[in-house]
Design a protein around this motif. Structure first.
Motif, PDB file in Angstrom:
ATOM      1  N   VAL C 127       3.183  60.936  73.716  1.00  0.00           N
ATOM      2  CA  VAL C 127       3.270  60.131  72.496  1.00  0.00           C
ATOM      3  C   VAL C 127       4.707  59.702  72.200  1.00  0.00           C
ATOM      4  O   VAL C 127       4.999  59.172  71.138  1.00  0.00           O
ATOM      5  CB  VAL C 127       2.707  60.892  71.268  1.00  0.00           C
ATOM      6  N   GLY C 128       5.611  59.950  73.161  1.00  0.00           N
ATOM      7  CA  GLY C 128       6.988  59.501  73.006  1.00  0.00           C
ATOM      8  C   GLY C 128       7.781  60.276  71.979  1.00  0.00           C
ATOM      9  O   GLY C 128       8.659  59.729  71.312  1.00  0.00           O
ATOM     10  N   MET C 129       7.467  61.570  71.846  1.00  0.00           N
ATOM     11  CA  MET C 129       8.143  62.357  70.820  1.00  0.00           C
ATOM     12  C   MET C 129       8.887  63.556  71.402  1.00  0.00           C
ATOM     13  O   MET C 129       9.279  64.457  70.662  1.00  0.00           O
ATOM     14  CB  MET C 129       7.120  62.864  69.788  1.00  0.00           C
ATOM     15  N   LEU C 130       9.069  63.569  72.704  1.00  0.00           N
ATOM     16  CA  LEU C 130       9.681  64.739  73.339  1.00  0.00           C
ATOM     17  C   LEU C 130      11.079  65.012  72.772  1.00  0.00           C
ATOM     18  O   LEU C 130      11.471  66.152  72.551  1.00  0.00           O
ATOM     19  CB  LEU C 130       9.746  64.537  74.849  1.00  0.00           C
ATOM     20  N   ALA C 131      11.804  63.911  72.486  1.00  0.00           N
ATOM     21  CA  ALA C 131      13.178  64.084  71.983  1.00  0.00           C
ATOM     22  C   ALA C 131      13.201  64.759  70.618  1.00  0.00           C
ATOM     23  O   ALA C 131      14.224  65.294  70.206  1.00  0.00           O
ATOM     24  CB  ALA C 131      13.852  62.719  71.903  1.00  0.00           C
ATOM     25  N   PHE C 132      12.067  64.738  69.918  1.00  0.00           N
ATOM     26  CA  PHE C 132      12.032  65.286  68.566  1.00  0.00           C
ATOM     27  C   PHE C 132      11.369  66.661  68.500  1.00  0.00           C
ATOM     28  O   PHE C 132      10.996  67.111  67.441  1.00  0.00           O
ATOM     29  CB  PHE C 132      11.265  64.335  67.638  1.00  0.00           C
ATOM     30  N   LYS C 133      11.217  67.321  69.661  1.00  0.00           N
ATOM     31  CA  LYS C 133      10.367  68.505  69.689  1.00  0.00           C
ATOM     32  C   LYS C 133      10.834  69.603  68.737  1.00  0.00           C
ATOM     33  O   LYS C 133      10.026  70.319  68.173  1.00  0.00           O
ATOM     34  CB  LYS C 133      10.248  69.056  71.112  1.00  0.00           C
ATOM     35  N   ASN C 134      12.141  69.717  68.515  1.00  0.00           N
ATOM     36  CA  ASN C 134      12.628  70.786  67.644  1.00  0.00           C
ATOM     37  C   ASN C 134      12.938  70.319  66.228  1.00  0.00           C
ATOM     38  O   ASN C 134      13.513  71.044  65.440  1.00  0.00           O
ATOM     39  CB  ASN C 134      13.873  71.430  68.237  1.00  0.00           C
ATOM     40  N   ARG C 135      12.542  69.089  65.928  1.00  0.00           N
ATOM     41  CA  ARG C 135      12.815  68.526  64.603  1.00  0.00           C
ATOM     42  C   ARG C 135      11.853  69.140  63.590  1.00  0.00           C
ATOM     43  O   ARG C 135      10.668  69.330  63.859  1.00  0.00           O
ATOM     44  CB  ARG C 135      12.617  67.007  64.692  1.00  0.00           C
ATOM     45  N   GLN C 136      12.391  69.464  62.407  1.00  0.00           N
ATOM     46  CA  GLN C 136      11.511  69.933  61.336  1.00  0.00           C
ATOM     47  C   GLN C 136      10.598  68.779  60.934  1.00  0.00           C
ATOM     48  O   GLN C 136      11.035  67.631  60.865  1.00  0.00           O
ATOM     49  CB  GLN C 136      12.353  70.385  60.149  1.00  0.00           C
ATOM     50  N   ILE C 137       9.321  69.066  60.650  1.00  0.00           N
ATOM     51  CA  ILE C 137       8.362  67.979  60.508  1.00  0.00           C
ATOM     52  C   ILE C 137       8.612  67.097  59.293  1.00  0.00           C
ATOM     53  O   ILE C 137       8.208  65.952  59.277  1.00  0.00           O
ATOM     54  CB  ILE C 137       6.907  68.502  60.492  1.00  0.00           C
TER      55      ILE C 137
END
Lengths: 386, 374, 245
Positions: C127-137
């Motif tokens: 879904v193109g979100m790998l770069a945000f994996k550790n981002r708080q939701i």
């Protein structure tokens, strides 16, 4: 009945009325717990006020303490606005902190402040008649009766003056600001009145009973009516009844008057909660059972209306496809037959003309979101109810 | 009392040691379970339950006549659970809202409890002394067996929490989704609620009915500000809770006339206040600083855009202009000019400024990069 | 006509407070279609999904998934709830939310391990979100939050996907990204059911459609039944949309 006894009951009744009126608005505005917060957090205000005035019934002390109450409300709203914690957490953080400050202030100055934390929480109505208002040597009656009387008169006046505004802003915030009544002024006005009432009442009945006297009568009458005027009147009635019967319960048991009044409030609420004609638990459960059967009946009729195939209308299909237990299916079929909505030939169920009529009108109502009309429809069509 | 005196006392004085240990354990379990209450938006449930527990204590005493803590707490547990169930029933079956239901249970149960307590006090066979300690709590009455009970319950709660960690977390975040995965959400829900009620009941003797809810909320609310991970939050809340207990006990032991409960609550409130202001991620201070910096940044860009607008009309982009013409619009200040110079976007010469090549490119591409970001 | 039936709903009736919101719904959804459920507000679109998934108890009717009762086939079904239904300030990261998708197959008590983490990272990448994996939701945009929710469903590796308004409050890029993933799923033989609001995009995005307004109005291939007649029946007023073929 001795004189002090009459006076105690009079004070209790006046406190009950003064609490019931703002209580109705708090309950309707879903702010019932603000009364709990205010009733605790005024403690430091009372202690500070007492340092200054040395008199628990001084108007200045009441104003100072009421300001603490309003500060509580402002503080809670400010914390909510920061978004750091959820709304209800904000209330739960503010009042214990302020209450703790009050308790510590009392403990540290035990020699100067003749205040007992127990008394603040629980009140001591039995002693109220001994503190009398004397004016040029004439005994005018118990001080707390005067204090609460004045608060009650102010509350009543404000209620009569702003009844329309309060009503509109309670039921429809958007409309009220469109009509030019500032919701903020009404909100803080209500908070101020609640604070003053809580402060005035705490000495007589204690901080926690104030909460009971505010919420319980309003909640009880809310189970009986949705009309604001009737709600106010019923709340006053329940409050006064519990206050006086609570006094006699305490007299009989030789126990705390405040505790007895809450217990009576609780009993009255419990009775109404169980037996209220429309919204009481028993009425609701009975209606749910009836509606459950009638909704099943509607479902069943619609199913017949939807399907012409004999297989779908076979009596066994009820159990197989619609997935009902045997008993419910039988109740539903019996009810439909009794009301002449269906006919059964060779185990195949068909709608009668009446049934057809009923179903199509009901469906029309549901799709156009006029569900409430179905009740009338049932009255017209059903000889027997579920 | 000095700090060294306090520590000496802590090791030599049996009572102080017991109380300190007790309040620390209590703070830890309250912080741990309070995190769940806060995240479930059930913050005020704790307040209602603690008040609702009072009649249970009185009834337990009336039935057994025993002052034994465990019996009384069992009564409190039963009555607290009844209160919880009634709150749920009321909001489900009638149109009364949850705030009204909470307020009703809180005040009515408490009032009934007071009726019973005052009734008991007037009884002739009065070995009843000590029941009112449940109002405000008396940490001083903690004995070893009380602390042992707290330790057992905390251990149990910890074990259950670790065992069902995954289930607790997903239920707190998204209950509907949890149901579709095939978990029995009712069981998880009841387990969490049961342990919250248990923690509250355990705290009654130490902190009391009135202030118990703060023990549950404050450490969790403080911990939430420092982390974005549930496990860290629960751990931090337990630590904050334990420290509140220890500090509170120490402060109240060092002074006369200070009951432990309110002091513990105030210490916990200080933790909250500190976290609200100084937490790096969410705190108000850093939020304000960030806000200021963003606004300055915006003003700087506005100035540059204005300069760009002027420079564009000239063949030579570095043609100097008078500083005076900048005065007429917002976002200009002496310091902002200097900042622009530091970034090498402009050069300053006495009363004149000139856009540099770098500044020209920066102004030109400013909006393009902005669109890329979103 | 495809022959394998993915979802079969029989006589499903749901009532809130004993007011019927869904009435006697019969619905058959074949395998490997991308189906939109459309209808006016209050038509019971979300309710239908929730009743199929057992989140709401129906008062009558039954649901079967690939010919067996839903209870026995949970593992075949994934759900993407409405974005607004959860508290996005919850202390957790994007990767953590996606990992929740593996909880169902893990069952009680067992914790996710390396295998689950790898699957979750793959879903995030899809879904193109790998770069945000550790981002708080809470620090994700609306579109990014929706992608995380989609990834959580993808990691379930189900055969049938139910999605409740996945395009609500998302940016155009995300909408396209999501619909491309859904089309991929269909190509892989999965069935996707989407509660959808925007009638304009129905013919472009979906190949199957169900019209719903308390009753089922019609269901079938978009090419055959997505017409003014059915729209008018569903929305009441004389409804016309430009159906671009």
């Amino acid at each position: 009945m001795s004189n002090p006894q009459i006076e105690i009951q009079l004070i209790a009744a006046v406190v009950a009325i003064a609490c019931a009126i703002p209580g109705v608005f708090l309950v309707l505005r879903k702010m019932a717990l603000i009364s709990d917060a205010i009733s605790h957090s005024i403690l430091p205000g009372i202690v500070l006020g007492f340092f200054i005035t040395q008199d628990l019934n001084s108007p200045l002390l009441i104003i100072l303490a009421a300001i603490t109450g309003i500060i509580t409300v402002v503080l809670v709203e400010w914390i909510q606005k920061t978004g750091l914690v959820k709304e209800d957490t904000a209330i739960g953080l503010v009042f214990p902190a302020l209450f703790s400050i009050g308790v510590i202030l009392i403990a540290k100055n035990a020699n100067d402040v003749h205040l007992d934390v127990d008394a603040v929480l629980l009140g001591e109505l039995a002693f109220a008649p001994f503190d009398r208002l004397m004016m040029s040597g004439i005994d005018l009656g118990p001080k707390s009766l005067w204090v609460m009387g004045v608060i009650l008169v102010i509350t009543m006046m404000l209620l009569l003056l702003f009844f329309k505004e309060l009503k509109v802003s309670t039921f429809d915030v958007g409309l009220s600001s469109a009509l030019g009544f500032s919701p903020a002024i009404l909100h803080y006005g209500l908070m101020s009145i609640s604070s003053v009432t809580v402060v005035g009442a705490f000495e007589a009945v204690g901080a926690i009973l104030v909460v009971a006297l505010m919420i319980a009568p309003a909640a009880t009458s809310y189970l009986l009516t949705s009309d604001l005027k009737k709600m106010l009147m019923l709340s006053v009635l329940f409050g006064v009844f519990s206050a006086i019967s609570g006094y006699w319960l305490a007299h009989w048991l030789d126990a705390s008057i405040a505790g007895s009044i809450s217990t009576m409030l609780g009993l009255v609420f419990l009775m109404v909660y169980l037996f209220a004609p429309n919204k009481g638990l028993i009425a609701v459960m009975y209606r749910h059972k009836q509606q459950r059967i009638e909704v099943s009946l509607l479902t069943f009729l619609l199913h017949l209306n939807n399907h012409n195939e004999e297989e779908e209308r076979h009596i066994n299909h009820l159990q197989e496809h619609i997935n009902w237990q045997k008993i419910r299916a039988k109740t539903v079929v019996d009810l439909a037959e009794k009301n002449n909505l269906i006919s059964i030939n060779n185990q195949v169920v068909s709608l009668t003309e009446k049934g057809n009529n009923f179903t199509s009108i009901a469906l029309e109502y549901i799709i156009t979101n006029k569900d409430e009309k179905i009740e009338h429809l049932k009255d017209d069509f059903f000889l027997f109810r579920g | 009392m000095t700090i060294t005196e306090y520590f000496n006392l802590l090791f030599t004085d049996y009572t102080l040691r017991t109380i300190t240990l007790g309040t620390a354990v209590l703070g830890a379990i309250c912080g741990m379970l309070g995190s769940f209450a806060v995240l479930r938006k059930q913050s005020l449930l704790g307040d209602a339950i603690s008040h609702a527990a009072l009649p249970g204590i009185a009834v337990a005493f009336l039935i057994t006549g025993a002052k034994d803590t465990n019996t009384l707490l069992l009564g409190a547990l039963v009555s607290g659970l009844i209160g919880t169930l009634w709150i749920r029933g009321m909001t489900k079956k009638t149109h009364l809202k949850s705030d009204t239901a909470l307020g009703l249970v809180l005040s009515l149960f408490f009032g009934f409890g007071m009726l019973l307590l005052t009734y008991i006090q007037k009884q002739p066979n009065a070995n009843q002394a000590g029941l009112d300690k449940y109002l405000f709590g008396q940490a001083a009455t903690l004995v070893e067996s009380d602390v042992l009970l707290m330790l057992i319950v905390t251990g149990l709660a910890l074990a259950v929490m670790l065992l069902f960690w995954k289930e607790f977390k997903i239920l707190l975040f998204d209950a509907d989704y949890t149901k579709t995965l095939g978990f029995n959400t009712k069981f998880i829900d009841i387990t969490i609620t049961f342990f919250i009620v248990l923690a509250i009941v355990l705290g009654l003797q130490t902190v009391g009915v009135v202030l118990m809810s703060a023990m549950l909320l404050a450490p969790a609310a403080a911990a939430r500000q420092w982390t974005n991970k549930l496990s860290v939050m629960v751990f931090l809340a337990a630590v904050f809770g334990a420290f509140s207990g220890v500090f509170g006990t120490a402060i109240s032991a060092s002074q006369n006339n200070l009951s432990t409960g309110p002091v513990i609550v105030l210490v916990a409130s200080v933790f909250v206040l500190f976290s609200f202001i100084f937490s790096p991620g969410r705190g108000l201070l850093f939020r304000q600083l960030r806000f200021r910096r963003n606004r300055r940044d915006l003003e700087l860009k506005k100035t540059l855009q204005f300069m760009f607008g002027i420079a564009e009309t000239h063949a030579d982009i570095s043609h100097p202009h008078a500083i005076k013409i900048l005065n007429n619009f917002q976002g200009f200040a002496k310091t902002s000019l200097r900042e622009l110079e530091e970034k090498e976007w402009i050069t300053l010469n006495k009363q004149e400024w000139a856009l540099t090549e770098k500044g020209f490119v920066a102004a030109k591409t400013m909006f393009e990069t902005k669109e890329d970001n979103e | 006509m495809r022959n394998k039936i993915a979802i079969q709903v029989d006589d499903l009736t749901v009532a809130y407070n004993y007011k019927p919101v869904l009435w006697d719904i019969d619905l058959v959804v074949p395998e490997a279609v991308l189906m939109a459920i459309v209808g006016p507000n209050g038509a019971g679109k979300s309710t239908l999904i929730k009743a199929i998934l057992g989140i709401i108890d129906p008062i009558a009717g039954s649901v079967s998934i690939y010919g067996k009762p839903y209870d026995k086939q949970r593992q075949l079904v994934a759900y993407v709830p409405q974005k607004g239904s959860v508290d996005w300030d919850f202390p957790t990261t994007a990767l953590d939310v996606v990992m929740m998708g593996t909880y169902g197959s893990l069952g009680w008590i067992k914790r996710p391990g390396k295998k689950e983490k790898k699957a979750s990272l793959e879903a995030l990448e899809k879904v193109g979100m790998l770069a945000f994996k550790n981002r708080q939701i809470s620090q994700l945009s609306g579109g990014q939050q929706q992608r995380v929710f989609l990834a959580r469903a993808l990691v379930q590796n189900a055969s049938i996907y139910f999605m409740d308004e996945p395009f609500q409050g998302v940016d155009a890029t995300t909408e396209i990204a999501i619909i491309n993933i859904l089309k991929e799923l269909r190509k892989a033989g999965k069935t996707v059911v989407v509660v959808h609001h925007d009638l304009q995009t129905v013919p472009e995005y979906f190949d199957w459609v169900t019209f719903l307004n308390v009753k089922k109005i019609a269901t079938g291939p978009v090419k055959e039944i997505f017409n003014d007649d059915n729209l008018t029946k569903t929305y009441g007023i004389n409804y016309k949309v430009a159906v671009n073929k």
